[in-house]
Scaffold this motif. Sequence first.
Motif, PDB file in Angstrom:
ATOM      1  N   VAL A  55       0.263  -5.653  -9.862  1.00  0.00           N
ATOM      2  CA  VAL A  55      -0.940  -4.970  -9.393  1.00  0.00           C
ATOM      3  C   VAL A  55      -1.919  -4.874 -10.557  1.00  0.00           C
ATOM      4  CG1 VAL A  55      -1.848  -2.773  -8.544  1.00  0.00           C
ATOM      5  CG2 VAL A  55       0.278  -3.683  -7.607  1.00  0.00           C
ATOM      6  N   TRP A  78      -2.271   0.530  -4.508  1.00  0.00           N
ATOM      7  CA  TRP A  78      -1.380  -0.626  -4.448  1.00  0.00           C
ATOM      8  C   TRP A  78      -0.256  -0.441  -5.472  1.00  0.00           C
ATOM      9  CZ3 TRP A  78      -1.689  -4.067  -0.659  1.00  0.00           C
ATOM     10  CH2 TRP A  78      -2.916  -4.355  -0.070  1.00  0.00           C
ATOM     11  N   LEU A 121       0.862  -1.176   0.000  1.00  0.00           N
ATOM     12  CA  LEU A 121       0.000   0.000   0.000  1.00  0.00           C
ATOM     13  C   LEU A 121       0.903   1.231   0.000  1.00  0.00           C
ATOM     14  CD1 LEU A 121      -2.838  -0.799   2.564  1.00  0.00           C
ATOM     15  CD2 LEU A 121      -3.142  -0.267   0.135  1.00  0.00           C
ATOM     16  N   ALA A 168      -6.370  -0.825 -10.002  1.00  0.00           N
ATOM     17  CA  ALA A 168      -5.856  -0.094  -8.843  1.00  0.00           C
ATOM     18  C   ALA A 168      -5.745   1.389  -9.174  1.00  0.00           C
ATOM     19  CB  ALA A 168      -4.492  -0.643  -8.434  1.00  0.00           C
TER      20      ALA A 168
END
Length: 798
Positions: free
Chosen positions: A360, A246, A67, A364
Amino acid sequence: MTAPAATPATGGPLLLGVRHHGPGSARAVRAALDAARPAAVLIEGPPEGDALLALAADEAMRPPVALLAHVVDDPGRAAFWPMAEFSPEWVAIRWALDHGARVRFIDLPAAHSLAAAEEPAQEDAGPRVDPIGALAEAAGYDDPERWWEDVVEHRGAAADPRAPFAALAEAMAVLRETYGDGGHPRDLIREAHMRQQLRATTREFGSEVAVVCGAWHVPALAGKFTVAADRALLKGLPKVRTELTWVPWTHRRLARRSGYGAGIASPGWYGHLFAAADRPVERWMTKVAGLLRAEDRQISSAHVIEAVRLAGTLAAMRGRPLPGLAETTDAVRAVMCEGSDVPLGLIQDRLIVGDVLGEVPDAAPAVPLQRDLVRTQRTLRLKPEVLERELELDLRKETDAGRSRLLHRLGLLGIGWGEQTRARSTGTFRENWRLRWEPELSVRVAEAGVWGTTVLGAATAKAESEAAAASALGAITALAERCLLAELPDALPVVMRALADRAALDTDVAHLAQALPALARTLRYGDVRGTTTAGLAEVAAGLAERICVGLPPACAALDADGAAEMRTHVDAVHSAIGLLADPAGAGPDGLRERWSAVLGRLASRETVPGVLRGRAVRLLLDDGRIGSEDAARHMGLALSPGTAPADAAAWIEGFVGGASGGGMLLVHDERLRDLVDGWLTSVAPEAFTDVLPLLRRTFAAYEAGVRRTLGELVRRGPAVRTGPGEASAPGFGTALDAARADAVLPLLALLLGPDGPGDTDDPARPVDPRRPADPNGTDELGAPGILDDPNDLVEVGK
């Protein structure tokens, strides 16, 4: 605060204290959650990330990931919360998503933690305590990692999945009673927020709540604290506006040696322990053998069997339940590496630490610049990789040219994904890059997002801003070069106007000399990429004219350091003028002729330091402006008895020093060699010690073979000739043998084509003797310029 972790059986939430990125803790968390089946799972992390938790179930999400939180107005202020596949937090998130449980983050919000990062650290904070280290020391271990492996990672499944967490919570309670906050005063604020979130979730779901957090925080969550006290701790905290997403992470960045505070020593090893459900040692040895075999080492199955046996024996001798990393490493060193630590470095880097890069999903959140960068990377088939790799680009190919533009634009934006290295060939069609993607580059991309929504737009805006702010001429010429390399047509006119303005105002010859080489290189690269550089050529020609006028006075009466610096400028300007075209209408007295006249004045003026006079003579000799007899005359004057020894030594350094082939010049020109030898033998002993360091620096730069040949020739002494044209020494002629030199022309014609070297439409670029002539001014591959390495000859032959 000494109460153990409460469980649903006792009417309280299930507190699961873990070690971040511990595979044993991850397995235990999974077992405890399977047994308790809570309706809500609370995890140590920033609450702003709750909206992103659903992405963890996306098939395109592959840990390690992190994160990323950054301040909206200042993206450089950022923080990461990394998670690997073997992280207990990641296991808890996936369990909750798979079982329909509510999952939330309960740590202090990133809006507060990033704002607090700007505040000075509290000076009254005591020494920081490592809980794992303290427990390992109490157990008699000198290595916390080894203790953790023995009591957690190698522990079998417990009959009661909650029992290990209760034992660890009790140990942490004792540590908290002894050390208080352990030198982490900010933890008290974080824990107050965690308790508030825990109270709110308990009111909603009752006792069917599980908390996954660092074991250090469990006593603070299990103890008795009032709501008023927690609110008082949280009152008045600074706050900033943040954004979260992310980003991919790597095992390498999980390692403690990377500077990550919660890092572990061996993420690759821990990942293996988590993934290997049975026979972890045997599977690990098989991995090691596969890696060594890929590096051409002779490793058989017998090596694997013996390494497993030795690791088990070492574990038994050391009283360990199972072989750990130390035992497996010792066994690999003894059996597979034959006692050498050299292959272990490869194993440490590739397996123990690991080179895994997470992924990812496109869903995102990301700044527009990040999305444009990802699209461009896919179009150019340039995937980010955690391992460093070399990339060689041929700028005549559209894909490689696009890759070059992208890397140069990212470099201008401060996103250091690629570092340009020296190409193996000297042509302008090749670029070599060293690429390596680091997770921190995501922060750099967010920072660069203030300049634009696309890589091209952001790089253009950044270049225009730098041009307006630049005050040094050298800086703005370098910027012009980067604009051409990055192909920023909209920014180039702005940079050119700023360049012309700075060049007109700057009167320092050193600054002009620093700026001209960059302009010459820019013109050269502009020719390769087909960019119009007419305005740049005019500025470069004007700078060259001003250098020719101002250089002789600037070279007078310089000290040793100033003369050495000016020598580098003279060399750079000489190379740059060789690349520049004479302005239209210059006539016979063109730029190169005027530069040769400047070198002639430098060579003859006694007020010019010896190193510059010697260098000027050498450049004139190399260009064919003077002959060897004239060079010998200049050397004879410089080495005459009336010249101070230090000045004479400086002249020699300028003439034959550095990587200019001066050693071979002395080998083949007996007259120059005899002059140097005669001067050396005539230097007085009291002066010789003063000039010796300078002479040693000059001749030490020669290759060993050149120094050896010079020594043999000097020991042999001057040759005695019996007739005209006789060689001065065996193997060396008196002059160039034109007949023998011409004998190679048929071979060159066969390699380069029947027409031989041709001219070029661009007078600014020197003719390369390897380039085949073409009536259209292009090589046989249809691209303007020269063939820049022998491989091009093969391509032409195809």
